[in-house]
Enzyme design. Sequence first.
Site, PDB file in Angstrom:
ATOM      1  N   CYS A  87       5.339  -2.428  -0.553  1.00 47.70           N
ATOM      2  CA  CYS A  87       5.527  -3.005  -1.885  1.00 47.70           C
ATOM      3  C   CYS A  87       5.733  -1.892  -2.924  1.00 47.70           C
ATOM      4  CB  CYS A  87       4.347  -3.914  -2.206  1.00 47.70           C
ATOM      5  SG  CYS A  87       4.700  -5.089  -3.508  1.00 47.70           S
ATOM      6  N   HIS A 197       3.571  -7.558   2.820  1.00 42.28           N
ATOM      7  CA  HIS A 197       2.235  -6.959   2.960  1.00 42.28           C
ATOM      8  C   HIS A 197       1.622  -7.262   4.324  1.00 42.28           C
ATOM      9  CE1 HIS A 197       1.531  -5.635  -1.216  1.00 42.28           C
ATOM     10  NE2 HIS A 197       2.302  -6.654  -1.557  1.00 42.28           N
ATOM     11  N   GLU A 199      -0.738  -5.785   5.706  1.00 47.27           N
ATOM     12  CA  GLU A 199      -2.198  -5.574   5.658  1.00 47.27           C
ATOM     13  C   GLU A 199      -2.947  -6.850   5.260  1.00 47.27           C
ATOM     14  OE1 GLU A 199      -0.048  -4.636   3.420  1.00 47.27           O
ATOM     15  OE2 GLU A 199      -0.897  -4.556   1.386  1.00 47.27           O
TER      16      GLU A 199
END
Lengths: 227, 82
Positions: A87, A197, A199
């Site tokens: 990002c 994302h 994660e």
Amino acid sequence: MQRTTIVQFPGSNRDRDMIAAITKISGNAPSLAWHTDTSLPDSDLVIIPGGFSHGDYLRSGAIAARAPVMKAVAEAAAKGVRVLGVCNGFQTLTEAGLLPGALMRNNRLTFVCKEVKLSVANNKNPFTEGYGLDEVIRCPVAHHDGNYFADTETLTQIENNGQVAFRYAEGTNPNGSINDIAGIFNEAGNVLGMMPHPENLIEPAHGGIDGRRLFQGALNLLETETA
Amino acid sequence: MASFTAQIRVTLKRGVLDPQGKAIEGALGSLGFEGVHQVRQGKTFDISLDASSKAKAEEELNAMCEKLLANTVIEDYAVTIE
């Protein structure tokens, strides 16, 4: 043991998620580097997390890309250390010239925060080898400037070199990104930038674990976990 | 050393889609400005600086654009010194 360093800037806000993901997946807490640092701890993986570094002033990632720590990141990348930018981290890597192209305002001008589908465009790379080629995975996005752009010559180059890592799939391109590009590698293949994302999708409590294999691949943990 | 005042104009390169310009164009249309063909938006920077000569000031300002103020992948810049 694989060593990870997470780089923090004023305005980083996904750094905590990244620390949690790395700690849970590798069993080791990452080291942290601050934007004013001029060197990095010895690392096998360096991560620039999401957020709004320096308030996104001037252009997203522009000021972070000129921070002292980025010289150390560039040196590590040149030595072959794996570097992941997610990002705002992706925006920072393009602004720093470590990845080609640029990330522009989303085509519909709105901030998008939702789940998209990604297809794996190249799985012959440690970051993506845990996935099948063309496998479609789920992944959340949250950004305002994710509209990837590169001039025709650059685009032809990255397409021909297999530098596209992920594309938005099944009509879920949320930002107008050219060729549906969601993530790209550098030419050497050791630097990956992506808007989604991973994660935030690494354990069942997140509602899915599709992001997990990316970190396992980057940390050479795929075989140990699947064995 | 002399003082100079400069204006730097940063605009998207031709051929780069400008969604903000498009939105402004639409808004102008809805306000009744019917003759508008196209809007491209950008940024200006007003910079005051000291330099040994106008040429030196121009050199510095160009370097500022290359290193920070413009992303030359997508943007063009123009420097004007008063």
